[in-house]
Write a protein that holds these residues in place. Sequence first.
Motif, PDB file in Angstrom:
ATOM      1  N   MET A  53       0.786  -1.154  -0.110  1.00  0.00           N
ATOM      2  CA  MET A  53      -0.166  -0.045   0.128  1.00  0.00           C
ATOM      3  C   MET A  53       0.828   1.141  -0.055  1.00  0.00           C
ATOM      4  O   MET A  53       1.887   1.293   0.780  1.00  0.00           O
ATOM      5  CB  MET A  53      -0.955   0.210   1.206  1.00  0.00           C
ATOM      6  N   ALA A  54       0.403   2.093  -0.803  1.00  0.00           N
ATOM      7  CA  ALA A  54       1.351   3.283  -0.946  1.00  0.00           C
ATOM      8  C   ALA A  54       1.140   4.114   0.171  1.00  0.00           C
ATOM      9  O   ALA A  54       0.168   4.257   0.917  1.00  0.00           O
ATOM     10  CB  ALA A  54       0.833   4.360  -2.098  1.00  0.00           C
ATOM     11  N   SER A  55       2.226   4.825   0.653  1.00  0.00           N
ATOM     12  CA  SER A  55       2.288   5.470   1.767  1.00  0.00           C
ATOM     13  C   SER A  55       1.520   7.006   1.634  1.00  0.00           C
ATOM     14  O   SER A  55       1.438   7.504   0.454  1.00  0.00           O
ATOM     15  CB  SER A  55       3.550   5.763   2.485  1.00  0.00           C
ATOM     16  N   SER A  56       0.969   7.450   2.580  1.00  0.00           N
ATOM     17  CA  SER A  56       0.165   8.951   2.476  1.00  0.00           C
ATOM     18  C   SER A  56       0.634   9.726   3.701  1.00  0.00           C
ATOM     19  O   SER A  56       0.539   9.369   4.733  1.00  0.00           O
ATOM     20  CB  SER A  56      -1.315   8.286   2.529  1.00  0.00           C
ATOM     21  N   SER A  57       0.783  10.881   3.283  1.00  0.00           N
ATOM     22  CA  SER A  57       1.126  12.031   4.394  1.00  0.00           C
ATOM     23  C   SER A  57      -0.174  12.251   5.130  1.00  0.00           C
ATOM     24  O   SER A  57      -1.281  12.225   4.498  1.00  0.00           O
ATOM     25  CB  SER A  57       1.725  13.346   3.627  1.00  0.00           C
ATOM     26  N   THR A  58      -0.005  12.896   6.230  1.00  0.00           N
ATOM     27  CA  THR A  58      -1.135  13.464   6.867  1.00  0.00           C
ATOM     28  C   THR A  58      -1.749  14.567   6.447  1.00  0.00           C
ATOM     29  O   THR A  58      -1.063  15.314   5.713  1.00  0.00           O
ATOM     30  CB  THR A  58      -0.994  13.693   8.378  1.00  0.00           C
ATOM     31  N   SER A  59      -2.981  14.887   6.749  1.00  0.00           N
ATOM     32  CA  SER A  59      -3.850  15.976   5.901  1.00  0.00           C
ATOM     33  C   SER A  59      -3.339  17.112   6.640  1.00  0.00           C
ATOM     34  O   SER A  59      -3.299  18.447   6.276  1.00  0.00           O
ATOM     35  CB  SER A  59      -5.151  15.924   6.064  1.00  0.00           C
ATOM     36  N   SER A  60      -2.825  17.282   7.938  1.00  0.00           N
ATOM     37  CA  SER A  60      -2.406  18.490   8.599  1.00  0.00           C
ATOM     38  C   SER A  60      -1.388  18.095   9.574  1.00  0.00           C
ATOM     39  O   SER A  60      -1.426  16.964  10.079  1.00  0.00           O
ATOM     40  CB  SER A  60      -3.588  19.016   9.180  1.00  0.00           C
ATOM     41  N   VAL A  61      -0.356  18.832   9.757  1.00  0.00           N
ATOM     42  CA  VAL A  61       0.874  18.743  10.535  1.00  0.00           C
ATOM     43  C   VAL A  61       0.696  19.527  11.979  1.00  0.00           C
ATOM     44  O   VAL A  61       0.676  20.694  11.800  1.00  0.00           O
ATOM     45  CB  VAL A  61       1.952  18.642   9.826  1.00  0.00           C
ATOM     46  N   HIS A  62       0.973  19.076  12.957  1.00  0.00           N
ATOM     47  CA  HIS A  62       0.816  19.844  14.341  1.00  0.00           C
ATOM     48  C   HIS A  62       2.239  19.828  14.927  1.00  0.00           C
ATOM     49  O   HIS A  62       2.672  18.499  15.163  1.00  0.00           O
ATOM     50  CB  HIS A  62      -0.138  19.289  15.148  1.00  0.00           C
ATOM     51  N   LYS A  63       2.936  20.685  15.155  1.00  0.00           N
ATOM     52  CA  LYS A  63       4.117  20.769  15.730  1.00  0.00           C
ATOM     53  C   LYS A  63       4.186  20.190  17.159  1.00  0.00           C
ATOM     54  O   LYS A  63       3.295  20.540  18.025  1.00  0.00           O
ATOM     55  CB  LYS A  63       4.964  22.116  15.577  1.00  0.00           C
ATOM     56  N   SER A  64       5.157  19.545  17.582  1.00  0.00           N
ATOM     57  CA  SER A  64       5.350  18.898  18.803  1.00  0.00           C
ATOM     58  C   SER A  64       6.300  19.701  19.380  1.00  0.00           C
ATOM     59  O   SER A  64       7.613  19.809  19.018  1.00  0.00           O
ATOM     60  CB  SER A  64       5.703  17.547  18.811  1.00  0.00           C
ATOM     61  N   PHE A  65       6.103  20.466  20.740  1.00  0.00           N
ATOM     62  CA  PHE A  65       6.845  21.198  21.375  1.00  0.00           C
ATOM     63  C   PHE A  65       7.715  20.537  22.591  1.00  0.00           C
ATOM     64  O   PHE A  65       6.928  19.948  23.071  1.00  0.00           O
ATOM     65  CB  PHE A  65       6.004  22.528  21.728  1.00  0.00           C
ATOM     66  N   LYS A  66       8.914  20.944  22.913  1.00  0.00           N
ATOM     67  CA  LYS A  66       9.390  20.265  23.950  1.00  0.00           C
ATOM     68  C   LYS A  66       9.024  20.837  25.253  1.00  0.00           C
ATOM     69  O   LYS A  66       9.093  20.201  26.228  1.00  0.00           O
ATOM     70  CB  LYS A  66      11.107  20.705  23.856  1.00  0.00           C
ATOM     71  N   TYR A  67       8.858  22.341  25.271  1.00  0.00           N
ATOM     72  CA  TYR A  67       8.249  23.074  26.410  1.00  0.00           C
ATOM     73  C   TYR A  67       7.019  23.803  26.220  1.00  0.00           C
ATOM     74  O   TYR A  67       6.675  24.135  24.925  1.00  0.00           O
ATOM     75  CB  TYR A  67       9.139  24.220  26.973  1.00  0.00           C
ATOM     76  N   GLU A  68       6.084  23.629  27.091  1.00  0.00           N
ATOM     77  CA  GLU A  68       4.619  24.153  26.787  1.00  0.00           C
ATOM     78  C   GLU A  68       4.580  25.680  27.310  1.00  0.00           C
ATOM     79  O   GLU A  68       4.015  26.612  26.568  1.00  0.00           O
ATOM     80  CB  GLU A  68       3.473  23.446  27.758  1.00  0.00           C
ATOM     81  N   VAL A  69       5.491  26.034  28.205  1.00  0.00           N
ATOM     82  CA  VAL A  69       5.665  27.470  28.639  1.00  0.00           C
ATOM     83  C   VAL A  69       7.100  27.962  28.688  1.00  0.00           C
ATOM     84  O   VAL A  69       7.936  27.063  29.175  1.00  0.00           O
ATOM     85  CB  VAL A  69       4.921  27.854  29.779  1.00  0.00           C
ATOM     86  N   PHE A  70       7.491  28.920  28.398  1.00  0.00           N
ATOM     87  CA  PHE A  70       8.969  29.673  28.247  1.00  0.00           C
ATOM     88  C   PHE A  70       8.789  30.955  29.053  1.00  0.00           C
ATOM     89  O   PHE A  70       8.009  31.800  28.788  1.00  0.00           O
ATOM     90  CB  PHE A  70       9.598  30.042  26.870  1.00  0.00           C
ATOM     91  N   LEU A  71       9.361  31.076  30.193  1.00  0.00           N
ATOM     92  CA  LEU A  71       9.510  32.061  31.212  1.00  0.00           C
ATOM     93  C   LEU A  71      10.517  33.158  30.831  1.00  0.00           C
ATOM     94  O   LEU A  71      11.716  32.656  30.926  1.00  0.00           O
ATOM     95  CB  LEU A  71       9.646  31.794  32.649  1.00  0.00           C
ATOM     96  N   SER A  72      10.217  34.443  30.417  1.00  0.00           N
ATOM     97  CA  SER A  72      11.247  35.546  30.299  1.00  0.00           C
ATOM     98  C   SER A  72      11.063  36.441  31.309  1.00  0.00           C
ATOM     99  O   SER A  72      10.010  37.125  31.420  1.00  0.00           O
ATOM    100  CB  SER A  72      10.999  36.229  28.880  1.00  0.00           C
ATOM    101  N   PHE A  73      12.181  36.683  31.971  1.00  0.00           N
ATOM    102  CA  PHE A  73      12.162  37.591  33.121  1.00  0.00           C
ATOM    103  C   PHE A  73      13.507  38.176  33.383  1.00  0.00           C
ATOM    104  O   PHE A  73      14.572  37.559  32.988  1.00  0.00           O
ATOM    105  CB  PHE A  73      11.564  36.795  34.385  1.00  0.00           C
TER     106      PHE A  73
END
Length: 728
Positions: free
Chosen positions: A1-21
């Motif tokens: 079966m031929a491979s198929s790419s996903t219809s949408s790509v969601h980026k996976s992040f290492k951190y959910e929040v970055f604090l700048s202070f």
Amino acid sequence: MASSSTSSVHKSFKYEVFLSFRGKDTRKTFVDHLYHALQNKSIHTYKDDERIKKGERIDDELIKSIEDSKFYIIVFSKNYASSSWCLDELVKIIECQKTTEHTAYPVFYDVEPTEVRKQSGEFGKAFAKQEKKETAEKWREALKEASDLAGWELKNTLDGHEAKFIQKIVEEISLELRYINLSVDEKLIGMEDRTRDVVSSLEMGFDDVRMIGIKGMGGAGKTTLAKAIFDHISFQFEGSSFVENVRENSNSNFSGLKKLQKQVLKDVLNDQGINISNVHDGKKKMKKMMHCRKVLIVLDDVDHTKQLEALAGELNWFNKGSRIIITTRDEQVLVAHRVNLIRDVNLLSPKEALCLFSRYAFGREIPIQGYEELSRQVVLYAAGLPLTVSVLGSFLCGKVEVEWESAIQRLKTIPSKDTLDILEISYIGLEEEHKEIFLDIACILKGCKKKDAIRALESCGFYATIGLKVLEQKSLITISEYGELDMHDRIEEMGQYIVRRLHPDEPNKHSRLWIEEEVRDILVSDQGTNEAVRCIELSSSELNPEIFMKGLGNLKKLRFLQVHHYFPYPSNNWEFDEVRRYFPNALRCLRWERYPFGSLPKSFQANNLVQLEMPYSRIVQLWEGGDKKALNKLRFLDLSWSNLKYLDLGLTPNLETLDLTDCPDLVELHMPAEWRKLISLKLSHSKSLHGLFGELQRPNEANSETTKLIVTEVLLMTRKQYNTQAIH
């Protein structure tokens, strides 16, 4: 079966929040409290805390951390702009924030937005140190853009209370993450609507304590739904705990329950040092320690009230606003624990099932070209069960079309083991009698009217009313709007597989037979005495009825026989052998529509017969040769629409219901005056009767075809009442 790419790509992040202070201003105060509040809510947060910032430029590692974060919280304090490091962070953050993948939130801690925007006031004094640097203009632009973003200002929020301010920030970030997780998880189909529906029933705005139950069959998606709800609302509580596999993790000596109590307390209190000596001690500690907290607790896959008594004993264990969610297959567990509200989990619609299957099989929301019809066949087989859909999608992923077709055909004979293992848990927990009732329904009685099924099961010696209620509460059967027994196709399949799996190729060793070819093979082969077969259903057949009758006599333990439809071979001239056994004497329920013979065979003792139904039959009299053989256990008799001429009810002293509707040839019906157990009697559309209650005879005009004798639902009438009220 031929491979198929996903219809949408969601980026996976290492951190959910970055604090700048600016460390000197807030590292050990506001930012420290905010960081720990985020961590306590399991929000993975980057805080450059330990690094001693030396040099003028941020390094590559920090740039990578900014790029690998979904949200940015920029804490503007008076001296923020005095640090070129902080300003470089801000430039990179604003650069990332301009994409759809990142979101930045400014927090105006001890400054106002206008001071940041115009670099005025104390904030402006701090920035003055950067005025002569080459990047000053870039920093100015970044500060202006950041100050225009939607964020939070301490001075104008919650009267400046820092603790409440931090809680608000955490709640809003949590809510954003919940929405993202629901939409990003490509394996969750239709979950957003289902989650919203259940959350609305929790009525979060009320301060009372509530327990809600989510019930449904195994593999229906209860755990997935509970997790989605937990992720969606847990941030609104002071403490939360999701306890998976309660049934599996609690055992008979209660050591498992003690561990689960400890888990709940650790999660809710964020205290790893809690010790519990026994379940009773755990109950006391839970009541004492959780009483002052608004908590959310999910107890997943509960199957016994003792588990609820140990983990969520009473509403007064919890503080106002607390919510406890329980998932189970057994509604009675929820009822016994007085759960406030019980919700059924909704199975997938065909559209949702196809989308879910496609994501597992193809990595996209619709099947790839050439696999549309095969995908629809799989989805039809899964019948809305998320577990089956996902298992089959994963199994078929990457396989070629021929393998798909082979797998689909195999499923019709041997179900998926992964699915069966989940479904069979409910069956294993049943009492032996309830297991027998369940198998009778799965193999034979599915689709019957509930009242007819109860009658058949009671005839076989079961406490059917209680048994059906138990099966319904355990999500193994349902009652349709038309009053018929029903069950999910995969539950039915599981029951039939249990009957067949030990001897899949030897139907003569199966306790129940319902496949026409197997019934025919066993009855025609005449293999001698068979003590394995307990129940037979034959829905249609071209089998010669004489051969069929001869084969039945070998089934020594047969208790239930149900035959539908007319045999195509005439049997008027065939006579029973007076010696040969035809019907097994163990029969308790005999239901044969269009019975082709004029009577029951003499060799049939019928000592155990409780139910006899032969509508549309050729039967003329009960016993061959006019024998008067008593049927002492018979309670239910239906000979409606038959050729019946004579019937002596003195042979059936315990009869409760009698249906002789439309028996045009009925001329003699003997009913003894002392007969008192009758509950229901139907005699409509008969032409003439003689000997009703011994001597009662119908008037002459009753011979007219248009005249009807209607006697229905006679409730324990006396002879006098019958004479004056029942004849019209």
